[in-house]
Design a protein around this motif. Structure first.
Motif, PDB file in Angstrom:
ATOM      1  N   VAL A  36      70.376   5.602  21.299  1.00  0.00           N
ATOM      2  CA  VAL A  36      69.342   4.728  21.786  1.00  0.00           C
ATOM      3  C   VAL A  36      68.525   4.399  20.801  1.00  0.00           C
ATOM      4  O   VAL A  36      68.051   5.388  19.830  1.00  0.00           O
ATOM      5  CB  VAL A  36      68.764   5.116  23.131  1.00  0.00           C
ATOM      6  CG1 VAL A  36      68.167   6.187  22.831  1.00  0.00           C
ATOM      7  CG2 VAL A  36      67.958   4.005  23.430  1.00  0.00           C
ATOM      8  N   THR A  37      68.172   3.317  20.428  1.00  0.00           N
ATOM      9  CA  THR A  37      67.021   3.068  19.271  1.00  0.00           C
ATOM     10  C   THR A  37      65.655   2.641  19.804  1.00  0.00           C
ATOM     11  O   THR A  37      65.965   1.727  20.901  1.00  0.00           O
ATOM     12  CB  THR A  37      67.511   1.892  18.388  1.00  0.00           C
ATOM     13  OG1 THR A  37      68.709   2.227  17.692  1.00  0.00           O
ATOM     14  CG2 THR A  37      66.630   1.604  17.266  1.00  0.00           C
ATOM     15  N   LEU A  38      64.654   2.879  19.715  1.00  0.00           N
ATOM     16  CA  LEU A  38      63.369   2.679  20.259  1.00  0.00           C
ATOM     17  C   LEU A  38      62.450   1.995  19.313  1.00  0.00           C
ATOM     18  O   LEU A  38      62.334   2.490  18.161  1.00  0.00           O
ATOM     19  CB  LEU A  38      62.702   3.943  20.813  1.00  0.00           C
ATOM     20  CG  LEU A  38      63.494   4.739  21.839  1.00  0.00           C
ATOM     21  CD1 LEU A  38      63.983   5.810  21.265  1.00  0.00           C
ATOM     22  CD2 LEU A  38      62.620   4.813  22.982  1.00  0.00           C
ATOM     23  N   ASP A  39      61.747   0.949  19.472  1.00  0.00           N
ATOM     24  CA  ASP A  39      60.745   0.216  18.744  1.00  0.00           C
ATOM     25  C   ASP A  39      59.526   0.106  19.152  1.00  0.00           C
ATOM     26  O   ASP A  39      59.334   0.227  20.460  1.00  0.00           O
ATOM     27  CB  ASP A  39      61.374  -1.440  18.490  1.00  0.00           C
ATOM     28  CG  ASP A  39      62.425  -1.628  18.042  1.00  0.00           C
ATOM     29  OD1 ASP A  39      62.692  -0.808  16.906  1.00  0.00           O
ATOM     30  OD2 ASP A  39      63.287  -2.451  18.490  1.00  0.00           O
ATOM     31  N   ALA A  55      49.159   2.408  12.927  1.00  0.00           N
ATOM     32  CA  ALA A  55      49.400   3.555  11.996  1.00  0.00           C
ATOM     33  C   ALA A  55      50.476   4.416  12.498  1.00  0.00           C
ATOM     34  O   ALA A  55      50.946   4.482  13.834  1.00  0.00           O
ATOM     35  CB  ALA A  55      47.832   4.308  11.923  1.00  0.00           C
ATOM     36  N   ARG A  56      50.959   5.430  11.565  1.00  0.00           N
ATOM     37  CA  ARG A  56      52.090   6.315  11.914  1.00  0.00           C
ATOM     38  C   ARG A  56      51.384   7.111  13.196  1.00  0.00           C
ATOM     39  O   ARG A  56      50.456   7.700  13.062  1.00  0.00           O
ATOM     40  CB  ARG A  56      52.225   7.295  10.886  1.00  0.00           C
ATOM     41  CG  ARG A  56      53.374   8.103  11.007  1.00  0.00           C
ATOM     42  CD  ARG A  56      53.750   9.000   9.948  1.00  0.00           C
ATOM     43  NE  ARG A  56      54.889   9.902  10.021  1.00  0.00           N
ATOM     44  CZ  ARG A  56      56.255   9.547  10.090  1.00  0.00           C
ATOM     45  NH1 ARG A  56      56.446   8.295   9.726  1.00  0.00           N
ATOM     46  NH2 ARG A  56      57.000  10.506  10.497  1.00  0.00           N
ATOM     47  N   PRO A  57      52.169   7.157  14.133  1.00  0.00           N
ATOM     48  CA  PRO A  57      51.941   7.759  15.617  1.00  0.00           C
ATOM     49  C   PRO A  57      51.460   9.302  15.064  1.00  0.00           C
ATOM     50  O   PRO A  57      52.255   9.931  14.422  1.00  0.00           O
ATOM     51  CB  PRO A  57      53.025   7.683  16.334  1.00  0.00           C
ATOM     52  CG  PRO A  57      53.657   6.654  15.927  1.00  0.00           C
ATOM     53  CD  PRO A  57      53.620   6.414  14.458  1.00  0.00           C
ATOM     54  N   ALA A  58      50.511   9.860  16.000  1.00  0.00           N
ATOM     55  CA  ALA A  58      50.229  11.395  15.978  1.00  0.00           C
ATOM     56  C   ALA A  58      51.404  12.078  16.252  1.00  0.00           C
ATOM     57  O   ALA A  58      51.640  13.188  15.688  1.00  0.00           O
ATOM     58  CB  ALA A  58      49.016  11.658  16.792  1.00  0.00           C
ATOM     59  N   ASP A  73      59.353  13.251  12.936  1.00  0.00           N
ATOM     60  CA  ASP A  73      59.767  12.933  11.672  1.00  0.00           C
ATOM     61  C   ASP A  73      60.981  12.003  11.597  1.00  0.00           C
ATOM     62  O   ASP A  73      61.502  11.600  10.534  1.00  0.00           O
ATOM     63  CB  ASP A  73      60.338  14.547  11.260  1.00  0.00           C
ATOM     64  CG  ASP A  73      59.213  15.457  11.087  1.00  0.00           C
ATOM     65  OD1 ASP A  73      58.217  15.086  10.753  1.00  0.00           O
ATOM     66  OD2 ASP A  73      59.544  16.718  10.904  1.00  0.00           O
ATOM     67  N   ALA A  74      61.461  11.551  12.875  1.00  0.00           N
ATOM     68  CA  ALA A  74      62.376  10.697  12.993  1.00  0.00           C
ATOM     69  C   ALA A  74      62.079   9.285  12.648  1.00  0.00           C
ATOM     70  O   ALA A  74      62.942   8.453  12.631  1.00  0.00           O
ATOM     71  CB  ALA A  74      63.241  10.730  14.150  1.00  0.00           C
ATOM     72  N   LEU A  75      60.829   8.975  12.817  1.00  0.00           N
ATOM     73  CA  LEU A  75      59.937   7.736  12.734  1.00  0.00           C
ATOM     74  C   LEU A  75      60.244   7.223  11.399  1.00  0.00           C
ATOM     75  O   LEU A  75      60.335   7.831  10.378  1.00  0.00           O
ATOM     76  CB  LEU A  75      58.443   7.877  12.753  1.00  0.00           C
ATOM     77  CG  LEU A  75      58.285   7.946  14.487  1.00  0.00           C
ATOM     78  CD1 LEU A  75      56.624   8.167  14.197  1.00  0.00           C
ATOM     79  CD2 LEU A  75      58.567   6.630  15.219  1.00  0.00           C
ATOM     80  N   ALA A  76      61.047   5.760  11.478  1.00  0.00           N
ATOM     81  CA  ALA A  76      60.908   4.899  10.100  1.00  0.00           C
ATOM     82  C   ALA A  76      60.037   3.878  10.366  1.00  0.00           C
ATOM     83  O   ALA A  76      60.015   3.171  11.468  1.00  0.00           O
ATOM     84  CB  ALA A  76      62.303   4.385   9.961  1.00  0.00           C
ATOM     85  N   LEU A  88      62.777   4.535  15.651  1.00  0.00           N
ATOM     86  CA  LEU A  88      63.654   5.802  15.623  1.00  0.00           C
ATOM     87  C   LEU A  88      65.012   5.447  16.556  1.00  0.00           C
ATOM     88  O   LEU A  88      64.901   4.754  17.316  1.00  0.00           O
ATOM     89  CB  LEU A  88      62.851   6.926  16.057  1.00  0.00           C
ATOM     90  CG  LEU A  88      62.437   6.888  17.503  1.00  0.00           C
ATOM     91  CD1 LEU A  88      63.356   7.665  18.211  1.00  0.00           C
ATOM     92  CD2 LEU A  88      60.959   7.961  17.650  1.00  0.00           C
ATOM     93  N   SER A  89      65.759   6.228  16.243  1.00  0.00           N
ATOM     94  CA  SER A  89      66.976   6.520  16.848  1.00  0.00           C
ATOM     95  C   SER A  89      67.232   8.015  17.558  1.00  0.00           C
ATOM     96  O   SER A  89      67.005   8.901  16.897  1.00  0.00           O
ATOM     97  CB  SER A  89      68.278   6.067  16.138  1.00  0.00           C
ATOM     98  OG  SER A  89      68.117   4.829  15.913  1.00  0.00           O
TER      99      SER A  89
END
Length: 256
Positions: A36-39, A55-58, A73-76, A88-89
């Motif tokens: 699953v991909t989440l936006d 901003a990049r989430p905490a 760490d999977a965030l892009a 992220l997926s």
């Protein structure tokens, strides 16, 4: 005592618009498991924007099988309209609900004179199990669903309870919007954000009149003020959000 928080300064949105932290998956049910991909976008869903710089989430994570897994760490980065947004997926290899959640960075909203921190979550059902969907993540403010938030038809009544520090919030205010694909034009501003209140037990219900993703945002004030960029004590709005998908029977029947 005033707290010191990191903050993000945003361009001014329209003061009347409600802010919604989206964490929207590619599907609410994965009948065969898989990825699953989440936006993650911070925006005004019904109006289609403006998108705010996120901003990049905490922290981003998933609760599944009673275990929390950190996915930060999977965030892009995936900018939307030139503003910060994320994706992220994640692969669901076992049956059961996967409850994805995000803790965004606090941000300063000068138009309202306060910081805003909205904790958002969404449930994805792996292998259409129907299990585990009511588990609590343990967020400072959280909506615990009383209706299974997956596999819902348009018009179904969604019910939840607003929790702050694990306890129901009597008469909490809940703002509701759907992700508009541009085919709905609200007659006026009163139709953009639906507003309801929980009862004395923190419980609320809402019937979703249209197919698509619906966001429920329970809003409460933090117990302590923080220091604004101008050095003044200001309140903090805490939000507990859950995203729920409604599906039309006619669409499902036709296989579209």
């Amino acid at each position: 005592m005033l707290l010191s928080l990191p903050f993000v300064t945003l361009a001014l949105p329209a003061p009347a618009s409600a802010h919604f932290q989206e964490i929207v998956p590619s599907a609410d049910v994965l009948p065969d498991g898989g990825t699953v991909t989440l936006d993650l976008v911070f925006t005004h869903p019904v109006e289609g924007g403006p998108v705010m710089d996120m901003a990049r989430p905490a922290r981003v994570g998933v609760l599944a099988g009673g275990r929390q897994t950190d996915l930060t760490d999977a965030l892009a980065a995936r900018p939307v309209e030139g503003k910060g947004a994320w994706t992220l997926s994640h692969t669901l290899a076992e049956p059961g609900a996967a409850i994805f959640f995000v803790e965004p960075q606090p941000y300063w909203e000068p138009a309202e004179g306060k910081f805003i921190v909205h904790y958002a979550k969404v449930v994805v059902d792996g292998f259409a199990s129907g299990e585990g969907w009511d588990a609590r993540v343990g967020l400072p403010v959280e909506i615990q669903p009383l209706t299974r938030p997956t596999g819902l038809w348009t018009g179904n009544l969604f019910t939840g309870v607003v929790l702050k520090d694990g306890k129901p919030v009597p008469f909490a205010e809940i703002e509701i919007e759907f992700i508009n694909d541009g085919t709905v034009t609200p007659p006026n501003d009163a139709f953009v954000t639906q507003v309801i209140k929980a009862d004395a037990n923190g419980t609320f219900s809402y019937a979703m009149p249209r197919a698509g993703w619906w966001g429920f945002a329970a809003l409460v004030e933090a117990d302590k003020e923080v220091t604004s960029p101008e050095g003044k004590p200001v309140p903090v709005e805490l939000g507990g959000l859950i995203w729920v998908k409604a599906t039309d029977m006619s669409t499902a029947t036709s296989g579209k």
